[in-house]
Design a protein around this motif. Structure first.
Motif, PDB file in Angstrom:
ATOM      1  N   CYS A 113       0.711  -1.235   0.059  1.00 56.60           N
ATOM      2  CA  CYS A 113       0.403   0.020  -0.023  1.00 56.60           C
ATOM      3  C   CYS A 113       0.625   1.382  -0.027  1.00 56.60           C
ATOM      4  CB  CYS A 113      -0.470  -0.072   0.940  1.00 56.60           C
ATOM      5  SG  CYS A 113      -1.944   1.534   0.789  1.00 56.60           S
ATOM      6  N   SER A 114       0.651   2.303  -1.184  1.00 56.09           N
ATOM      7  CA  SER A 114       1.695   3.111  -0.935  1.00 56.09           C
ATOM      8  C   SER A 114       0.807   4.597  -1.727  1.00 56.09           C
ATOM      9  CB  SER A 114       2.379   3.403  -2.084  1.00 56.09           C
ATOM     10  OG  SER A 114       3.351   4.341  -2.164  1.00 56.09           O
ATOM     11  N   CYS A 115       0.603   5.317  -0.822  1.00 53.16           N
ATOM     12  CA  CYS A 115      -0.001   6.673  -1.452  1.00 53.16           C
ATOM     13  C   CYS A 115       0.939   8.095  -1.372  1.00 53.16           C
ATOM     14  CB  CYS A 115      -1.111   6.935  -0.061  1.00 53.16           C
ATOM     15  SG  CYS A 115      -1.793   5.095   0.153  1.00 53.16           S
ATOM     16  N   ALA A 116       0.018   9.081  -1.895  1.00 55.22           N
ATOM     17  CA  ALA A 116       1.222   9.535  -2.791  1.00 55.22           C
ATOM     18  C   ALA A 116       0.116  11.086  -1.651  1.00 55.22           C
ATOM     19  CB  ALA A 116       0.810  10.274  -4.532  1.00 55.22           C
ATOM     20  N   PRO A 117       1.031  11.779  -1.241  1.00 54.94           N
ATOM     21  CA  PRO A 117       0.822  12.522  -0.306  1.00 54.94           C
ATOM     22  C   PRO A 117      -0.418  13.635  -1.111  1.00 54.94           C
ATOM     23  CG  PRO A 117       3.638  13.166  -0.587  1.00 54.94           C
ATOM     24  CD  PRO A 117       2.888  12.542  -0.980  1.00 54.94           C
ATOM     25  N   VAL A 118      -1.422  14.011  -1.007  1.00 52.63           N
ATOM     26  CA  VAL A 118      -2.324  14.998  -1.051  1.00 52.63           C
ATOM     27  C   VAL A 118      -2.486  16.244   0.030  1.00 52.63           C
ATOM     28  CG1 VAL A 118      -3.145  13.182  -2.977  1.00 52.63           C
ATOM     29  CG2 VAL A 118      -4.635  14.238  -1.076  1.00 52.63           C
ATOM     30  N   HIS A 119      -2.831  17.863  -0.514  1.00 46.80           N
ATOM     31  CA  HIS A 119      -3.614  18.559   0.051  1.00 46.80           C
ATOM     32  C   HIS A 119      -4.885  17.796   0.654  1.00 46.80           C
ATOM     33  CE1 HIS A 119      -5.223  22.631   1.271  1.00 46.80           C
ATOM     34  NE2 HIS A 119      -3.689  22.810   0.857  1.00 46.80           N
ATOM     35  N   PRO A 120      -5.164  18.783   1.892  1.00 47.64           N
ATOM     36  CA  PRO A 120      -6.355  18.666   1.732  1.00 47.64           C
ATOM     37  C   PRO A 120      -7.712  18.546   0.825  1.00 47.64           C
ATOM     38  CG  PRO A 120      -5.944  19.547   3.390  1.00 47.64           C
ATOM     39  CD  PRO A 120      -4.609  19.100   2.248  1.00 47.64           C
ATOM     40  N   GLN A 121      -7.374  19.583  -0.104  1.00 46.08           N
ATOM     41  CA  GLN A 121      -8.526  20.132  -0.506  1.00 46.08           C
ATOM     42  C   GLN A 121      -8.556  19.317  -2.135  1.00 46.08           C
ATOM     43  OE1 GLN A 121      -8.497  24.298  -1.817  1.00 46.08           O
ATOM     44  NE2 GLN A 121      -9.009  23.243  -3.853  1.00 46.08           N
ATOM     45  N   ARG A 131     -23.720   3.530   1.360  1.00 46.60           N
ATOM     46  CA  ARG A 131     -22.178   2.541   1.927  1.00 46.60           C
ATOM     47  C   ARG A 131     -21.386   3.630   0.903  1.00 46.60           C
ATOM     48  NH1 ARG A 131     -22.477  -3.504   0.805  1.00 46.60           N
ATOM     49  NH2 ARG A 131     -23.126  -3.205  -1.071  1.00 46.60           N
ATOM     50  N   MET A 132     -19.689   3.370   1.471  1.00 46.90           N
ATOM     51  CA  MET A 132     -18.839   4.057   0.971  1.00 46.90           C
ATOM     52  C   MET A 132     -17.425   2.958   1.229  1.00 46.90           C
ATOM     53  SD  MET A 132     -17.798   7.357   3.133  1.00 46.90           S
ATOM     54  CE  MET A 132     -16.416   7.855   2.365  1.00 46.90           C
ATOM     55  N   HIS A 133     -16.658   3.214   0.399  1.00 45.61           N
ATOM     56  CA  HIS A 133     -15.812   2.274   0.585  1.00 45.61           C
ATOM     57  C   HIS A 133     -13.649   3.211   0.416  1.00 45.61           C
ATOM     58  CE1 HIS A 133     -13.060  -1.451   0.553  1.00 45.61           C
ATOM     59  NE2 HIS A 133     -11.934  -0.393  -0.072  1.00 45.61           N
ATOM     60  N   VAL A 134     -13.472   2.690   1.514  1.00 42.54           N
ATOM     61  CA  VAL A 134     -12.754   4.145   1.881  1.00 42.54           C
ATOM     62  C   VAL A 134     -11.005   3.113   2.142  1.00 42.54           C
ATOM     63  CG1 VAL A 134     -13.485   5.481   3.633  1.00 42.54           C
ATOM     64  CG2 VAL A 134     -12.285   3.649   4.771  1.00 42.54           C
ATOM     65  N   THR A 135      -9.877   4.193   2.053  1.00 37.68           N
ATOM     66  CA  THR A 135      -8.708   2.906   2.160  1.00 37.68           C
ATOM     67  C   THR A 135      -7.443   4.573   2.583  1.00 37.68           C
ATOM     68  OG1 THR A 135      -7.952   4.217   0.167  1.00 37.68           O
ATOM     69  CG2 THR A 135      -9.110   2.029   0.075  1.00 37.68           C
ATOM     70  N   LEU A 136      -6.258   3.999   3.168  1.00 36.68           N
ATOM     71  CA  LEU A 136      -5.880   5.183   3.376  1.00 36.68           C
ATOM     72  C   LEU A 136      -5.084   5.891   2.801  1.00 36.68           C
ATOM     73  CD1 LEU A 136      -3.068   1.939   4.832  1.00 36.68           C
ATOM     74  CD2 LEU A 136      -4.418   3.609   6.675  1.00 36.68           C
ATOM     75  N   CYS A 137      -5.510   5.397   1.117  1.00 34.93           N
ATOM     76  CA  CYS A 137      -4.908   6.976   0.642  1.00 34.93           C
ATOM     77  C   CYS A 137      -6.439   8.201   0.510  1.00 34.93           C
ATOM     78  CB  CYS A 137      -4.778   6.546  -0.521  1.00 34.93           C
ATOM     79  SG  CYS A 137      -3.415   5.604  -0.731  1.00 34.93           S
ATOM     80  N   ASP A 138      -7.649   7.743   1.350  1.00 39.41           N
ATOM     81  CA  ASP A 138      -8.299   8.303   1.393  1.00 39.41           C
ATOM     82  C   ASP A 138      -8.327   9.340   2.523  1.00 39.41           C
ATOM     83  OD1 ASP A 138     -10.132   7.453  -0.882  1.00 39.41           O
ATOM     84  OD2 ASP A 138     -10.311   6.154   0.061  1.00 39.41           O
ATOM     85  N   TYR A 139      -8.748  10.966   2.519  1.00 37.43           N
ATOM     86  CA  TYR A 139      -8.102  11.149   3.471  1.00 37.43           C
ATOM     87  C   TYR A 139      -9.438  11.114   4.790  1.00 37.43           C
ATOM     88  CZ  TYR A 139      -6.854  16.378   5.770  1.00 37.43           C
ATOM     89  OH  TYR A 139      -6.314  17.217   6.659  1.00 37.43           O
ATOM     90  N   ILE A 140      -8.998  11.102   5.759  1.00 38.34           N
ATOM     91  CA  ILE A 140      -9.370  10.423   6.908  1.00 38.34           C
ATOM     92  C   ILE A 140      -9.091  10.877   8.107  1.00 38.34           C
ATOM     93  CG2 ILE A 140     -10.663   8.226   8.395  1.00 38.34           C
ATOM     94  CD1 ILE A 140     -10.312   6.906   4.815  1.00 38.34           C
TER      95      ILE A 140
END
Length: 220
Positions: free
Chosen positions: A27-35, A121-130
């Motif tokens: 699992c690898s996620c690129a950093p993103v701004h909250p917007q 329902r919704m699906h989330v991953t570590l790459c989403d902003y939580i």
């Protein structure tokens, strides 16, 4: 030449370590701004997690059951999404495949962004902003209601190294990682990239919504 038991055990141990390392890196996620996270998401809600269970979500190509974690949520506010409350959030069972771990005691509020599924329902991953709701800045909380949406036609560009500059008028340069060495820096916490009257985009700082005739923004 016969193999020793110790040699076989050593080889198995190395194989297991290699597989574990492979999973950790899966699992690898690129950093993103909250917007950016807001604009990329189908659904953005403020909610409490009130239950947790492991459920079957069909089968893979080999016929093996696919497991997911179901978090039952009590939605407090929807900032973006369908015309119905979200009642369940699904994620993968382990972080190695981008699964998210949430506190299901009902005591903590979260900002949750992710992909919409049918039936509330919704699906989330570590790459989403939580994020825990209490960890958000006042500017971020205000921006969720209007300002981030105003900037979804803009493009936030991450500065990879200094010097760096924008290449188009609709871009905002994000420098938190290169200057502050962190994702949750000053621009992430206190700025939104807003489209201006002339069609260009610029960073805006402040709790009050920017005026329609917004032309100049304080540089971060």
């Amino acid at each position: 030449m016969p193999f020793s038991v110790n040699g076989i055990l050593c080889a198995l141990a190395l194989l297991l370590l290699w597989r574990a390392e492979e999973l950790v890196e899966a699992c690898s996620c690129a950093p993103v701004h909250p917007q950016q996270a807001f604009c990329n998401a189908d659904v953005v809600i403020r909610a409490k997690v009130v239950g947790e269970s492991e459920v079957d979500s069909g089968n893979d190509i080999y016929g093996n059951p696919i497991k997911r974690i179901q978090y039952d949520v009590k939605q407090i506010k929807m900032f973006k999404g369908p015309n119905q409350d979200i009642e369940a959030v699904f994620t993968a069972p382990v972080s190695a495949v981008c699964g998210v771990t949430l506190d299901a005691s009902g005591k903590k509020e979260y900002l949750i962004s992710g992909k919409a599924e049918a039936g509330g329902r919704m699906h989330v991953t570590l790459c989403d902003y939580i994020m825990p709701w209490d960890s958000l800045s006042a500017t971020q909380k205000k921006s969720l209601s209007q300002r981030y949406q105003m900037g979804c036609d803009c493009k936030i560009v991450r500065c990879p190294s200094l010097p760096c500059e924008i290449t188009a008028p609709e871009e905002c340069l994000w420098t938190d990682l290169i200057i502050e060495k962190q994702v949750h820096g000053r621009q992430a916490n206190h700025y939104a990239c807003v489209k201006r009257a002339d069609g260009s985009c610029s960073w805006y700082r402040g709790v009050a919504p920017p005026k329609k005739e917004f032309l100049d923004a304080e540089d971060p």
